[in-house]
Design a protein around this motif. Structure first.
Motif, PDB file in Angstrom:
ATOM      1  N   GLY A  41       0.810  -1.216   0.000  1.00  8.30           N
ATOM      2  CA  GLY A  41       0.000   0.000   0.000  1.00  8.30           C
ATOM      3  C   GLY A  41       0.840   1.262   0.000  1.00  8.30           C
ATOM      4  N   LEU A  42       1.906   1.270   0.783  1.00  4.16           N
ATOM      5  CA  LEU A  42       2.781   2.438   0.837  1.00  4.16           C
ATOM      6  C   LEU A  42       3.477   2.666  -0.507  1.00  4.16           C
ATOM      7  CD1 LEU A  42       3.985   4.660   2.630  1.00  4.16           C
ATOM      8  CD2 LEU A  42       5.821   3.061   3.199  1.00  4.16           C
ATOM      9  N   GLY A  43       3.938   1.586  -1.141  1.00  5.44           N
ATOM     10  CA  GLY A  43       4.598   1.716  -2.449  1.00  5.44           C
ATOM     11  C   GLY A  43       3.666   2.282  -3.506  1.00  5.44           C
ATOM     12  N   VAL A  44       2.427   1.776  -3.565  1.00  6.99           N
ATOM     13  CA  VAL A  44       1.448   2.281  -4.534  1.00  6.99           C
ATOM     14  C   VAL A  44       1.133   3.745  -4.236  1.00  6.99           C
ATOM     15  CG1 VAL A  44      -0.945   2.071  -5.307  1.00  6.99           C
ATOM     16  CG2 VAL A  44       0.472   0.038  -5.089  1.00  6.99           C
ATOM     17  N   PHE A  45       0.979   4.090  -2.960  1.00  6.23           N
ATOM     18  CA  PHE A  45       0.695   5.476  -2.589  1.00  6.23           C
ATOM     19  C   PHE A  45       1.829   6.405  -3.008  1.00  6.23           C
ATOM     20  CE2 PHE A  45       1.144   9.009   0.384  1.00  6.23           C
ATOM     21  CZ  PHE A  45      -0.080   9.651   0.187  1.00  6.23           C
ATOM     22  N   ILE A  46       3.072   6.006  -2.766  1.00  9.08           N
ATOM     23  CA  ILE A  46       4.222   6.845  -3.117  1.00  9.08           C
ATOM     24  C   ILE A  46       4.315   7.035  -4.626  1.00  9.08           C
ATOM     25  CG2 ILE A  46       6.757   6.913  -3.156  1.00  9.08           C
ATOM     26  CD1 ILE A  46       6.662   5.718  -0.317  1.00  9.08           C
ATOM     27  N   LEU A  47       4.129   5.960  -5.390  1.00 11.50           N
ATOM     28  CA  LEU A  47       4.164   6.098  -6.849  1.00 11.50           C
ATOM     29  C   LEU A  47       3.031   6.992  -7.348  1.00 11.50           C
ATOM     30  CD1 LEU A  47       5.102   2.522  -8.102  1.00 11.50           C
ATOM     31  CD2 LEU A  47       6.530   4.551  -8.079  1.00 11.50           C
ATOM     32  N   GLY A  48       1.855   6.847  -6.784  1.00 14.18           N
ATOM     33  CA  GLY A  48       0.730   7.695  -7.182  1.00 14.18           C
ATOM     34  C   GLY A  48       0.969   9.159  -6.839  1.00 14.18           C
ATOM     35  N   ALA A  49       1.493   9.417  -5.645  1.00 17.69           N
ATOM     36  CA  ALA A  49       1.774  10.794  -5.234  1.00 17.69           C
ATOM     37  C   ALA A  49       2.864  11.406  -6.100  1.00 17.69           C
ATOM     38  CB  ALA A  49       2.178  10.831  -3.760  1.00 17.69           C
ATOM     39  N   THR A  50       3.893  10.632  -6.405  1.00 19.61           N
ATOM     40  CA  THR A  50       4.969  11.125  -7.270  1.00 19.61           C
ATOM     41  C   THR A  50       4.434  11.444  -8.659  1.00 19.61           C
ATOM     42  OG1 THR A  50       6.552   9.765  -6.064  1.00 19.61           O
ATOM     43  CG2 THR A  50       7.253  10.596  -8.194  1.00 19.61           C
ATOM     44  N   GLY A  51       3.599  10.578  -9.207  1.00 19.14           N
ATOM     45  CA  GLY A  51       2.998  10.834 -10.516  1.00 19.14           C
ATOM     46  C   GLY A  51       2.135  12.089 -10.504  1.00 19.14           C
ATOM     47  N   ALA A  52       1.377  12.286  -9.428  1.00 18.08           N
ATOM     48  CA  ALA A  52       0.540  13.480  -9.319  1.00 18.08           C
ATOM     49  C   ALA A  52       1.389  14.747  -9.239  1.00 18.08           C
ATOM     50  CB  ALA A  52      -0.372  13.368  -8.105  1.00 18.08           C
TER      51      ALA A  52
END
Length: 114
Positions: A41-52
């Motif tokens: 969950g943390l990895g997906v969140f970090i990738l999503g936040a970075t993309g945003a």
């Protein structure tokens, strides 16, 4: 962040983090299951936040990836009709995703920008 690093994180890291998140849901809720799920969950969140963040920066200020070969910032970035990301450097040519599941980067020094 370089084009190749971003490519690897999105094409390889995202599926791994999703798999970890799924395993975290399926594993018993003990120490290992909780850690695996949290990492996913943390990895997906970090990738999503970075993309945003990158998308907002692109919208407001423009954004240039560094060329993987010469490290120049005079690049163009986009996506081809075959849904592959590409990066064009006027000195080095075109770098494009290729291969199985677009996990590799191909380089064509003579190709013009798409």
């Amino acid at each position: 962040m370089g084009f190749i690093a971003w490519h690897c994180l999105i094409r390889m890291g995202f599926p791994v983090f999703m798999l970890l998140g799924g395993l975290g849901i399926l594993l018993p809720k003990n120490g290992v299951g909780n850690v695996v799920g949290a990492l996913g969950g943390l990895g997906v969140f970090i990738l999503g936040a970075t993309g945003a963040i990158l998308a907002v920066r692109l919208l407001i200020r423009g954004f240039k990836f560094a060329c993987p070969q010469c490290k120049g910032r005079e690049t163009d970035f986009g996506m081809s009709q075959k849904k592959a990301m590409w990066l064009y450097c006027p000195r080095c040519g075109v770098f494009e995703e290729s291969g199985f599941l677009k996990m590799q980067i191909s380089h064509d020094a003579g190709e013009e920008k798409k």
